[in-house]
Write a protein that holds these residues in place. Structure first.
Motif, PDB file in Angstrom:
ATOM      1  N   PRO A  66     -49.836 -34.210  22.041  1.00  0.00           N
ATOM      2  CA  PRO A  66     -49.645 -35.112  20.893  1.00  0.00           C
ATOM      3  C   PRO A  66     -50.521 -34.766  19.687  1.00  0.00           C
ATOM      4  N   LYS A  67     -51.658 -34.141  19.890  1.00  0.00           N
ATOM      5  CA  LYS A  67     -52.542 -33.781  18.774  1.00  0.00           C
ATOM      6  C   LYS A  67     -51.983 -32.625  17.950  1.00  0.00           C
ATOM      7  N   GLN A  68     -50.932 -31.980  18.437  1.00  0.00           N
ATOM      8  CA  GLN A  68     -50.334 -30.880  17.691  1.00  0.00           C
ATOM      9  C   GLN A  68     -49.808 -31.364  16.340  1.00  0.00           C
ATOM     10  N   ASP A  69     -49.383 -32.602  16.274  1.00  0.00           N
ATOM     11  CA  ASP A  69     -48.873 -33.141  15.012  1.00  0.00           C
ATOM     12  C   ASP A  69     -49.948 -33.242  13.932  1.00  0.00           C
ATOM     13  N   ALA A  70     -51.219 -33.197  14.337  1.00  0.00           N
ATOM     14  CA  ALA A  70     -52.316 -33.281  13.370  1.00  0.00           C
ATOM     15  C   ALA A  70     -52.662 -31.915  12.773  1.00  0.00           C
ATOM     16  N   LEU A  71     -52.103 -30.842  13.332  1.00  0.00           N
ATOM     17  CA  LEU A  71     -52.396 -29.500  12.824  1.00  0.00           C
ATOM     18  C   LEU A  71     -51.709 -29.280  11.482  1.00  0.00           C
ATOM     19  N   VAL A  72     -52.331 -28.456  10.664  1.00  0.00           N
ATOM     20  CA  VAL A  72     -51.833 -28.210   9.307  1.00  0.00           C
ATOM     21  C   VAL A  72     -51.398 -26.754   9.186  1.00  0.00           C
ATOM     22  N   ASP A  73     -50.190 -26.537   8.691  1.00  0.00           N
ATOM     23  CA  ASP A  73     -49.680 -25.174   8.512  1.00  0.00           C
ATOM     24  C   ASP A  73     -50.296 -24.538   7.272  1.00  0.00           C
ATOM     25  N   VAL A  74     -50.187 -23.228   7.186  1.00  0.00           N
ATOM     26  CA  VAL A  74     -50.714 -22.462   6.054  1.00  0.00           C
ATOM     27  C   VAL A  74     -50.119 -23.016   4.761  1.00  0.00           C
ATOM     28  N   PRO A  75     -50.958 -23.318   3.772  1.00  0.00           N
ATOM     29  CA  PRO A  75     -50.433 -23.889   2.522  1.00  0.00           C
ATOM     30  C   PRO A  75     -49.763 -22.834   1.649  1.00  0.00           C
ATOM     31  N   ASP A  76     -48.961 -23.309   0.726  1.00  0.00           N
ATOM     32  CA  ASP A  76     -48.395 -22.422  -0.280  1.00  0.00           C
ATOM     33  C   ASP A  76     -49.524 -21.974  -1.200  1.00  0.00           C
ATOM     34  N   PRO A  77     -49.467 -20.734  -1.667  1.00  0.00           N
ATOM     35  CA  PRO A  77     -50.549 -20.248  -2.538  1.00  0.00           C
ATOM     36  C   PRO A  77     -50.487 -20.883  -3.918  1.00  0.00           C
TER      37      PRO A  77
END
Length: 135
Positions: A66-77
């Protein structure tokens, strides 16, 4: 089928043109847990860190943690301020895939594998990929 959203670690290399010394490079790893780039001392350390994060995120993905939803993907530059940079990210699922992008092409492009992604990233900023990083 697992439809959870992906959170991908990445390795970014930035080339800093410095008038007082030869070109210098900065290595940063995108860590999806705190959601920020973390500077590392070398490409070898960066590759190891990306690999560690990839394994951990893959385990979370498999277990539908369930903590996977708290992860943040690489942002747009952000905007291009004349700094040369390139990065690759790892899609941390059971079937890994790799994408690259850089200062001259902001959209992600698929790479055939880790070595190809690392070579493309290094080549874009003029960094010579060390032999140790490829083994």
């Amino acid at each position: 089928m697992n439809r959870q959203r992906l959170s991908r670690p990445s390795l970014r290399i930035t080339r800093h043109a410095d008038r007082e010394r030869a070109d210098t490079f900065t290595f940063e790893v995108w860590n999806p847990f705190p959601g920020l780039y973390q500077q590392v001392d070398s490409i070898d350390i960066g590759l190891r860190r990306v690999n560690e994060l990839t394994r951990l995120i893959c385990q979370m993905w498999l277990q539908r943690h369930p903590k996977q939803d708290a992860l943040v993907d690489v942002p747009d530059p952000g905007g291009n301020d004349g700094v040369e940079w390139a990065e690759f990210r790892v899609n941390a699922t059971t079937f890994r895939s790799y994408d690259t992008r850089g200062f001259d092409r902001l959209g992600w492009m698929r790479a055939a594998g880790l070595l190809q992604a690392a070579k493309a990233t290094c080549g874009k900023v003029g960094y010579a990929l060390p032999v140790l990083a490829t083994s």
